[in-house]
Design an enzyme around this catalytic site. Structure first.
Site, PDB file in Angstrom:
ATOM      1  NE  ARG A  31      15.028 -26.107 -17.359  1.00  0.00           N
ATOM      2  CZ  ARG A  31      14.688 -27.353 -17.682  1.00  0.00           C
ATOM      3  NH1 ARG A  31      15.554 -28.149 -18.258  1.00  0.00           N
ATOM      4  NH2 ARG A  31      13.484 -27.810 -17.437  1.00  0.00           N
ATOM      5  CB  CYS A  52     -18.753 -38.555 -27.158  1.00  0.00           C
ATOM      6  SG  CYS A  52     -18.640 -38.342 -25.370  1.00  0.00           S
ATOM      7  CB  CYS A  55     -22.729 -37.700 -26.061  1.00  0.00           C
ATOM      8  SG  CYS A  55     -21.725 -36.228 -26.401  1.00  0.00           S
ATOM      9  CG  ASN A  77     -14.692 -46.316 -14.938  1.00  0.00           C
ATOM     10  OD1 ASN A  77     -14.676 -46.929 -16.011  1.00  0.00           O
ATOM     11  ND2 ASN A  77     -13.820 -45.384 -14.624  1.00  0.00           N
ATOM     12  CG  HIS A 115     -18.769 -33.740 -26.794  1.00  0.00           C
ATOM     13  ND1 HIS A 115     -18.411 -34.932 -26.192  1.00  0.00           N
ATOM     14  CD2 HIS A 115     -17.780 -33.466 -27.686  1.00  0.00           C
ATOM     15  CE1 HIS A 115     -17.257 -35.356 -26.707  1.00  0.00           C
ATOM     16  NE2 HIS A 115     -16.851 -34.484 -27.613  1.00  0.00           N
ATOM     17  CG  ASN A 155      -7.373 -37.371 -14.468  1.00  0.00           C
ATOM     18  OD1 ASN A 155      -6.771 -36.834 -13.545  1.00  0.00           O
ATOM     19  ND2 ASN A 155      -7.541 -38.677 -14.558  1.00  0.00           N
ATOM     20  N   GLY A 161      -3.889 -37.397 -19.349  1.00  0.00           N
ATOM     21  CA  GLY A 161      -4.342 -38.789 -19.404  1.00  0.00           C
ATOM     22  C   GLY A 161      -5.847 -38.923 -19.484  1.00  0.00           C
ATOM     23  CB  SER A 163      -9.403 -41.863 -21.994  1.00  0.00           C
ATOM     24  OG  SER A 163     -10.310 -42.081 -20.948  1.00  0.00           O
ATOM     25  CG  HIS A 166     -18.942 -35.571 -22.489  1.00  0.00           C
ATOM     26  ND1 HIS A 166     -19.896 -35.512 -23.486  1.00  0.00           N
ATOM     27  CD2 HIS A 166     -19.572 -35.198 -21.345  1.00  0.00           C
ATOM     28  CE1 HIS A 166     -21.051 -35.148 -22.951  1.00  0.00           C
ATOM     29  NE2 HIS A 166     -20.878 -34.940 -21.656  1.00  0.00           N
ATOM     30  CG  HIS A 168     -15.495 -37.337 -17.742  1.00  0.00           C
ATOM     31  ND1 HIS A 168     -14.785 -36.952 -18.859  1.00  0.00           N
ATOM     32  CD2 HIS A 168     -14.796 -38.372 -17.212  1.00  0.00           C
ATOM     33  CE1 HIS A 168     -13.723 -37.720 -19.007  1.00  0.00           C
ATOM     34  NE2 HIS A 168     -13.689 -38.596 -18.015  1.00  0.00           N
ATOM     35  CD  GLN A 170     -11.947 -41.500 -13.679  1.00  0.00           C
ATOM     36  OE1 GLN A 170     -11.964 -42.594 -13.128  1.00  0.00           O
ATOM     37  NE2 GLN A 170     -11.036 -41.165 -14.569  1.00  0.00           N
ATOM     38  CG  HIS A 300      -4.444 -30.891  -3.329  1.00  0.00           C
ATOM     39  ND1 HIS A 300      -3.560 -30.040  -2.716  1.00  0.00           N
ATOM     40  CD2 HIS A 300      -4.747 -31.830  -2.401  1.00  0.00           C
ATOM     41  CE1 HIS A 300      -3.335 -30.465  -1.474  1.00  0.00           C
ATOM     42  NE2 HIS A 300      -4.048 -31.549  -1.259  1.00  0.00           N
ATOM     43  CG  PHE A 314       8.917 -33.223 -19.052  1.00  0.00           C
ATOM     44  CD1 PHE A 314       8.316 -34.358 -19.565  1.00  0.00           C
ATOM     45  CD2 PHE A 314       8.973 -32.087 -19.845  1.00  0.00           C
ATOM     46  CE1 PHE A 314       7.798 -34.371 -20.842  1.00  0.00           C
ATOM     47  CE2 PHE A 314       8.454 -32.085 -21.132  1.00  0.00           C
ATOM     48  CZ  PHE A 314       7.867 -33.230 -21.632  1.00  0.00           C
ATOM     49  CE1 TYR A 318      18.114 -34.183  -6.992  1.00  0.00           C
ATOM     50  CE2 TYR A 318      16.053 -32.959  -6.915  1.00  0.00           C
ATOM     51  CZ  TYR A 318      17.234 -33.363  -6.318  1.00  0.00           C
ATOM     52  OH  TYR A 318      17.524 -32.948  -5.037  1.00  0.00           O
ATOM     53  CD  GLU A 319      12.165 -32.893 -11.333  1.00  0.00           C
ATOM     54  OE1 GLU A 319      12.969 -33.719 -11.816  1.00  0.00           O
ATOM     55  OE2 GLU A 319      12.094 -31.720 -11.696  1.00  0.00           O
ATOM     56  CD  GLN A 325      13.782 -28.093 -10.438  1.00  0.00           C
ATOM     57  OE1 GLN A 325      13.172 -28.644 -11.340  1.00  0.00           O
ATOM     58  NE2 GLN A 325      14.246 -26.872 -10.559  1.00  0.00           N
TER      59      GLN A 325
HETATM   60  O1  LIG Z   1      17.906 -30.866 -17.142  1.00  0.00           O
HETATM   61  P1  LIG Z   1      17.050 -31.079 -18.345  1.00  0.00           P
HETATM   62  O2  LIG Z   1      17.326 -32.358 -19.102  1.00  0.00           O
HETATM   63  O3  LIG Z   1      16.996 -29.883 -19.243  1.00  0.00           O
HETATM   64  O4  LIG Z   1      15.571 -31.218 -17.736  1.00  0.00           O
HETATM   65  C1  LIG Z   1      14.921 -32.421 -17.434  1.00  0.00           C
HETATM   66  O5  LIG Z   1      15.472 -33.082 -16.306  1.00  0.00           O
HETATM   67  C2  LIG Z   1      15.343 -32.408 -15.036  1.00  0.00           C
HETATM   68  C3  LIG Z   1      15.892 -33.311 -13.954  1.00  0.00           C
HETATM   69  O6  LIG Z   1      15.336 -34.587 -13.994  1.00  0.00           O
HETATM   70  C4  LIG Z   1      13.888 -32.013 -14.752  1.00  0.00           C
HETATM   71  O7  LIG Z   1      13.848 -31.192 -13.602  1.00  0.00           O
HETATM   72  C5  LIG Z   1      13.287 -31.258 -15.934  1.00  0.00           C
HETATM   73  O8  LIG Z   1      11.904 -31.000 -15.687  1.00  0.00           O
HETATM   74  C6  LIG Z   1      13.450 -32.085 -17.204  1.00  0.00           C
HETATM   75  O9  LIG Z   1      12.910 -31.413 -18.310  1.00  0.00           O
HETATM   76  O1  LIG Z   2      -9.980 -43.537 -15.920  1.00  0.00           O
HETATM   77  P1  LIG Z   2      -9.390 -42.941 -17.154  1.00  0.00           P
HETATM   78  O2  LIG Z   2      -9.789 -41.509 -17.396  1.00  0.00           O
HETATM   79  O3  LIG Z   2      -9.600 -43.804 -18.377  1.00  0.00           O
HETATM   80  O4  LIG Z   2      -7.812 -42.950 -16.876  1.00  0.00           O
HETATM   81  C1  LIG Z   2      -7.068 -41.881 -16.366  1.00  0.00           C
HETATM   82  O5  LIG Z   2      -7.334 -41.633 -14.995  1.00  0.00           O
HETATM   83  C2  LIG Z   2      -6.961 -42.657 -14.070  1.00  0.00           C
HETATM   84  C3  LIG Z   2      -7.220 -42.159 -12.670  1.00  0.00           C
HETATM   85  O6  LIG Z   2      -6.646 -40.902 -12.428  1.00  0.00           O
HETATM   86  C4  LIG Z   2      -5.491 -43.062 -14.251  1.00  0.00           C
HETATM   87  O7  LIG Z   2      -5.234 -44.204 -13.457  1.00  0.00           O
HETATM   88  C5  LIG Z   2      -5.181 -43.398 -15.705  1.00  0.00           C
HETATM   89  O8  LIG Z   2      -3.805 -43.666 -15.870  1.00  0.00           O
HETATM   90  C6  LIG Z   2      -5.598 -42.210 -16.582  1.00  0.00           C
HETATM   91  O9  LIG Z   2      -5.348 -42.492 -17.948  1.00  0.00           O
END
Ligand SMILES: O=P(O)(O)O[C@H]1O[C@H](CO)[C@@H](O)[C@H](O)[C@H]1O
Ligand SMILES: O=P(O)(O)O[C@H]1O[C@H](CO)[C@@H](O)[C@H](O)[C@H]1O
Lengths: 350, 350
Positions: A31, A52, A55, A77, A115, A155, A161, A163, A166, A168, A170, A300, A314, A318-319, A325
Site C-alpha cells: 500500500r 551529555c 558521559c 536513575n 558517546h 531503548n 523514546g 532521551s 549515549h 545505555h 535501564q 525480545h 504504526f 485497530y491495533e 496487525q
Molecule cells: O489504514 P491506514 O490509515 O493507511 O493505516 C493506519 O491505520 C491502520 C489501522 O489502525 C494501521 O494498521 C496502520 O499501521 C496505520 O498506519
Molecule cells: O527513562 P527514559 O529513557 O527517560 O524514558 C523512556 O523509557 C521509559 C521506560 O521504557 C518510558 O517509560 C518512557 O516513556 C521513555 O521515554
C-alpha cells in the site's frame, strides 16, 4: 474457491507466550504511504559530548557528577518511575477503584564511556562487559527481599523514546511481577506442568526443524523471528539450554550471548544501513524466592521500522483497540535478516 | 514511614475491562526531556486538495474515482488488511505453529467533503451525519453472516499513523472477535453473570459519585478519564443507559452522541491549542448472532501527547516488555480537561 496461502491471505496467528492472537496481512505490504516519515539525518556523534549527562565525568540533570569511568557504569536513575522508600498503606480502594503502592529501584547502565558507540559497533569483549554487569546487577538486586522482578532493557534511538543517544540501557527492579511477565509466567507454568519441559525448549526444537524463521545461532543461543511476531522485524534470542535466569550463566555462555547480541544488532544496522532503533529486554524468572522450573531465559527485540529507515509501523487504531496487525510475514522478515552480512556496514565501507 | 499519597507515590491500578494492571508514577512528571520532539507546524489546509485521494471527485491510489460527494462518503479500502474472499483452508498448523485464515471487509468513512475540517471543527449536525453513517454501516455489516465483529475507529494526526489529513475514519469488519475485544467481553460477561448489571453501568455510577474523573456529560453520555487510563489524556465515552451496540440508538441519542464528540474533541484541541492527535474507537457487542446482555456501548480515546504539542508519551521499553506506565495521574488529567473551554480556540481567536 482459492486455497489458503499464508504468503497471500490474511490470517491470525497464536502467541503461546501471551495467549494472544495477531492479525497478519501479507497482501498489504504494497500500500502507498503518504503518512509521517521519520527524520533520518544521522548525527556523527563525538566520542565525548560535554552536554551529555551520561558521559564520563559530566554533571547530570540533578546536579550529581559521573565518575571518570571507562567501560560500563551503573547509577540510580535520577528520575525513576519507582521509589525505594517503604510506604505505609491502608487499603484505600473500594469498588472499581483498586490501587496498590509499588516499590522499586530504577538504574541506568552506561554501556561504554564512548558517546559515539552503540552495541553493534562495540567489540564482543566490550559487549561481554555489559553482559557481566547485567548478571552482577541481577544478582545484587535479586538478593533484596522486596525485589521480586528485575526488568533489564534498552531503548535505542529517539524514535523509541530514548532521551539520550549515549549507549545505555535501564534496569527496573520492583516488588510486583509486571503484567506481561506475569502473563508469560502463567503460560510457561501451564506448559511446564503438562509437559515437564519448558515451553521454549519445545518451541525452539520446532523452530530449528522448520528452519525458516531462524536468523542466526551460535553454541548457546538462537535468534529467530517468532512465528507470532508482531513488529515487522521483531526477534527473540532464546538460550539453547534451559536457563531460568542469567544468574548461572558461565563465562562461556556470557561470551556466546555477547556474540549473538553483536551479530543480531549488526544485522539490524545493515538492514537499512542506519543505526537501527528498537526496544529490547530480557525476560527471565522472577526473584520472588519461589522455584521457577517453568522459566526459560529469552530476550525480545521490538524494532519499529517497517519499509525503510523513514517508514515505521504504526501500532495505532485497530491495533490499540482490537488486535496487533502486521504486513510482511515473519518468514519473509527472517529470510531478509538471515541473508544480510554480519559485518557492520560502517566497517565494510571503510 | 511516610503514608501513601496517590498524587506522590508510585502505585499500580487495576483495569477491570482488560484484567490488567498499569503502573502510575506521579512523581515523575518533572523529569527533563532531551528526547524526540514532534513537528508541530500546523498546515493550513485548503477546503479542497487536488492531490488528496479522499477529496470529492478525485482519483484514488488504485485508480478509482470518488463521486462528487457532499457530507459523508464510504468506500471499501483499496489496501485493506482483510480480504472478503472465501478461502479453502485445510488445517496446516502443528505444534506451536497455529494459524487460521481471517475474512473481512475494510471500509473508509470520509466525515466531510471539506478537506480542511476535523471533528471538533464540524457542527453538531455534521457530526450527527457521521454517527448516522456509523449506525447504518453497523447494521449493514452486522447483517452479513460471516461478519462477527465490527471495529469503528479514527486515527487522527500523522503522529498516529494517519496517512491522509482529510477528515476520515475506518471500519474493519471481520469474522473473528479480535483479541482485546474478546478479553473485554470475557470481563463484561463474568461481571454480568455475577451481578445482573453491566460492569460499565456500575462503574459509571461510582465515577459519577466520585466526580473527580468526569470530563463532560450530557443527557445520554458521560466522558471521563478512566481510573486505569494508560495514556496521559486517555478518555472513554460511556452511554448512561445500557446499550449493547449503536443499532438501537434513537435520533435523540445520536444527537447527544454527536454533541459529546464535539465537546470532547474541542476540549482536546484546546489543551495545547493545536489539532490534537488520537486513535479513537467504539467497543460494542459482536455481531455473531449470540445474545450479549453483558455488553455496554463505549468509545475509547487514546491520545499520545504528554506535556505539550511536541512531547509525546513513548510506550516503549518497560511498557512493551513489562507493563504500561503513566506519569501524571488520571485525576490530574481529568481536572485539566474539565477546566478547559468547550468553545474551539480557533473560533475564540476570531
Ligand atoms: O489504514 P491506514 O490509515 O493507511 O493505516 C493506519 O491505520 C491502520 C489501522 O489502525 C494501521 O494498521 C496502520 O499501521 C496505520 O498506519
Ligand atoms: O527513562 P527514559 O529513557 O527517560 O524514558 C523512556 O523509557 C521509559 C521506560 O521504557 C518510558 O517509560 C518512557 O516513556 C521513555 O521515554
Amino acid at each position: 474457491n482459492t486455497s489458503f496461502d499464508r504468503n497471500k491471505h490474511p490470517h491470525r496467528r497464536y502467541n503461546p507466550l501471551l495467549d494472544e492472537w495477531i492479525l497478519v496481512s501479507p497482501q498489504r505490504a504494497n500500500r502507498p504511504w503518504q503518512g509521517q516519515k521519520e527524520d533520518t539525518t544521522e548525527e556523527n556523534r563525538p566520542v565525548y559530548d560535554p552536554d551529555c549527562y551520561l558521559c564520563s565525568g559530566n554533571i547530570r540533570a540533578n546536579g550529581a557528577r559521573n565518575p571518570e569511568y571507562k567501560g560500563t557504569y551503573v547509577f540510580n536513575n535520577d528520575f525513576g518511575a519507582l521509589l525505594n522508600e517503604e510506604i505505609d498503606f491502608s487499603e484505600e480502594h473500594s469498588g472499581f477503584f483498586t490501587l496498590l503502592p509499588e516499590r522499586g529501584i530504577n538504574r541506568v547502565v552506561c554501556f561504554s564511556e564512548n558517546h559515539s558507540l552503540t552495541l553493534p559497533e562495540m567489540s564482543v569483549e566490550q559487549i561481554k562487559n555489559v553482559v557481566d554487569i547485567w548478571q552482577e546487577q541481577f544478582n545484587e538486586l535479586a538478593a533484596l527481599d522486596h525485589i521480586n522482578y528485575i526488568q533489564i532493557f534498552e531503548n535505542k534511538g529517539s524514535v523509541m523514546g530514548c532521551s539520550n543517544p549515549h549507549p545505555h540501557g535501564q534496569i527496573w527492579a520492583q516488588s510486583s511481577i509486571p503484567a506481561m511477565v506475569h502473563k508469560t509466567q502463567d503460560q510457561l507454568k501451564f506448559y511446564f506442568e503438562n509437559n515437564k519441559r519448558t515451553l521454549l525448549e519445545d518451541y525452539l526444537q520446532q523452530e530449528i526443524t522448520a528452519g525458516e524463521r531462524i536468523v542466526t545461532e551460535n553454541e548457546h543461543f538462537v535468534a529467530l523471528v517468532p512465528f507470532w511476531a508482531l513488529w515487522p522485524y521483531e526477534t527473540m534470542i532464546i538460550s539453547k539450554q534451559k536457563r531460568e535466569n542469567m544468574a548461572g550463566f558461565s563465562e562461556n555462555e556470557k561470551e556466546s550471548f555477547a556474540t549473538i547480541l553483536q551479530t543480531l544488532t549488526t544485522i539490524y544496522d545493515n538492514l537499512f544501513e542506519m543505526s537501527f532503533p528498537y526496544s529490547a529486554g530480557i525476560h527471565q524468572s522472577p526473584t520472588d524466592g519461589k522455584p521457577h522450573p517453568e522459566w526459560h531465559f529469552h530476550m525480545h527485540f521490538y524494532p519499529p521500522l517497517l519499509r525503510s529507515a523513514e517508514i515505521k509501523k504504526f501500532m495505532v487504531g485497530y491495533e490499540m483497540l482490537a488486535e496487533p496487525q502486521r504486513d510482511i510475514t515473519p518468514e519473509q522478515s527472517a529470510a531478509i535478516l538471515r541473508n544480510l552480512p554480519t559485518i557492520h556496514y560502517k566497517k565494510n565501507n571503510k
